[in-house]
Design a protein around this motif. Structure first.
Motif, PDB file in Angstrom:
ATOM      1  N   CYS A 171       0.819  -1.215   0.000  1.00 18.87           N
ATOM      2  CA  CYS A 171       0.000   0.000   0.000  1.00 18.87           C
ATOM      3  C   CYS A 171       0.851   1.262   0.000  1.00 18.87           C
ATOM      4  O   CYS A 171       1.951   1.298   0.550  1.00 18.87           O
ATOM      5  CB  CYS A 171      -0.892   0.036   1.241  1.00 18.87           C
ATOM      6  SG  CYS A 171      -2.533  -0.632   0.993  1.00 18.87           S
ATOM      7  N   ARG A 172       0.275   2.291  -0.563  1.00 19.66           N
ATOM      8  CA  ARG A 172       0.903   3.607  -0.566  1.00 19.66           C
ATOM      9  C   ARG A 172       1.067   4.125   0.857  1.00 19.66           C
ATOM     10  O   ARG A 172       0.338   3.743   1.756  1.00 19.66           O
ATOM     11  CB  ARG A 172       0.035   4.600  -1.341  1.00 19.66           C
ATOM     12  CG  ARG A 172      -0.195   4.231  -2.796  1.00 19.66           C
ATOM     13  CD  ARG A 172      -1.103   5.236  -3.484  1.00 19.66           C
ATOM     14  NE  ARG A 172      -0.520   6.576  -3.492  1.00 19.66           N
ATOM     15  CZ  ARG A 172       0.422   6.996  -4.348  1.00 19.66           C
ATOM     16  NH1 ARG A 172       0.875   6.170  -5.262  1.00 19.66           N
ATOM     17  NH2 ARG A 172       0.883   8.220  -4.294  1.00 19.66           N
ATOM     18  N   LEU A 173       1.989   5.043   1.024  1.00 22.58           N
ATOM     19  CA  LEU A 173       2.208   5.711   2.302  1.00 22.58           C
ATOM     20  C   LEU A 173       1.055   6.655   2.625  1.00 22.58           C
ATOM     21  O   LEU A 173       0.590   6.729   3.756  1.00 22.58           O
ATOM     22  CB  LEU A 173       3.524   6.487   2.256  1.00 22.58           C
ATOM     23  CG  LEU A 173       3.880   7.307   3.478  1.00 22.58           C
ATOM     24  CD1 LEU A 173       4.166   6.396   4.661  1.00 22.58           C
ATOM     25  CD2 LEU A 173       5.072   8.195   3.184  1.00 22.58           C
ATOM     26  N   SER A 174       0.579   7.373   1.614  1.00 23.60           N
ATOM     27  CA  SER A 174      -0.506   8.342   1.781  1.00 23.60           C
ATOM     28  C   SER A 174      -1.169   8.536   0.422  1.00 23.60           C
ATOM     29  O   SER A 174      -0.740   7.957  -0.577  1.00 23.60           O
ATOM     30  CB  SER A 174       0.052   9.675   2.288  1.00 23.60           C
ATOM     31  OG  SER A 174       0.873  10.271   1.291  1.00 23.60           O
ATOM     32  N   ALA A 175      -2.176   9.386   0.399  1.00 22.54           N
ATOM     33  CA  ALA A 175      -2.834   9.669  -0.870  1.00 22.54           C
ATOM     34  C   ALA A 175      -1.876  10.332  -1.852  1.00 22.54           C
ATOM     35  O   ALA A 175      -2.019  10.196  -3.061  1.00 22.54           O
ATOM     36  CB  ALA A 175      -4.052  10.558  -0.634  1.00 22.54           C
ATOM     37  N   ASP A 176      -0.865  11.024  -1.326  1.00 24.94           N
ATOM     38  CA  ASP A 176       0.057  11.781  -2.168  1.00 24.94           C
ATOM     39  C   ASP A 176       1.415  11.122  -2.387  1.00 24.94           C
ATOM     40  O   ASP A 176       2.155  11.530  -3.275  1.00 24.94           O
ATOM     41  CB  ASP A 176       0.292  13.167  -1.564  1.00 24.94           C
ATOM     42  CG  ASP A 176      -1.002  13.959  -1.449  1.00 24.94           C
ATOM     43  OD1 ASP A 176      -1.843  13.857  -2.367  1.00 24.94           O
ATOM     44  OD2 ASP A 176      -1.175  14.663  -0.441  1.00 24.94           O
ATOM     45  N   ALA A 177       1.770  10.149  -1.560  1.00 27.88           N
ATOM     46  CA  ALA A 177       3.112   9.564  -1.644  1.00 27.88           C
ATOM     47  C   ALA A 177       3.058   8.044  -1.638  1.00 27.88           C
ATOM     48  O   ALA A 177       2.303   7.445  -0.875  1.00 27.88           O
ATOM     49  CB  ALA A 177       3.973  10.046  -0.474  1.00 27.88           C
TER      50      ALA A 177
END
Length: 135
Positions: A17-23
């Motif tokens: 999974c991604r770290l955040s919506a932006d990263a």
């Protein structure tokens, strides 16, 4: 493609999974899901009352519109997919706290008043166990 794991109460973490919506990753190149899995295990080391729920990892739970996604499950119980977490100690304790209550419940239903604040607003889906649907 499938890998056998221990049965019983578990939090399955999407380790890609991604770290955040932006990263996608942190500055060290670690994915958010891998960081969350590490935070969950660290929370269990710090609080043995949370160790009754296995932390299991797999790549991609296909909930890619959210980041840091987990699946809380146990055979014969309603399961839940949650996401949008920050991969830190606070989220890990909330997820494991909810999962422990889920494990103690008869059918996987935890009264809202017993939900840790850190899981509220993070639910994506609930899944009925094989052979059942929710009434």
């Amino acid at each position: 493609m499938l890998r056998a794991v221990e049965t019983g109460p578990a939090v399955v973490v999407c380790n890609t999974c991604r770290l955040s919506a932006d990263a996608r990753e942190d500055e060290g190149g670690q994915r958010g899901g891998a960081l969350l899995a590490r935070a969950l295990r660290q929370a269990q080391e710090e609080d043995p009352t949370l160790a009754g729920v296995a932390v299991q990892e797999m790549p991609c739970l296909f909930a890619c519109t959210r980041h840091c996604v987990v699946h809380i499950r146990e055979a014969g119980k309603i399961g839940y997919v949650l996401g949008g977490f920050t991969p830190d100690a606070e989220a890990a304790k909330a997820i494991l706290g909810y999962a422990a209550r889920h494990a103690q419940s008869e059918e996987g239903v935890v009264a809202y008043a017993q939900w840790p604040d850190g899981v509220k607003g993070h639910f994506i889906t609930r899944t009925p166990p094989e052979g059942y649907v929710c009434a």
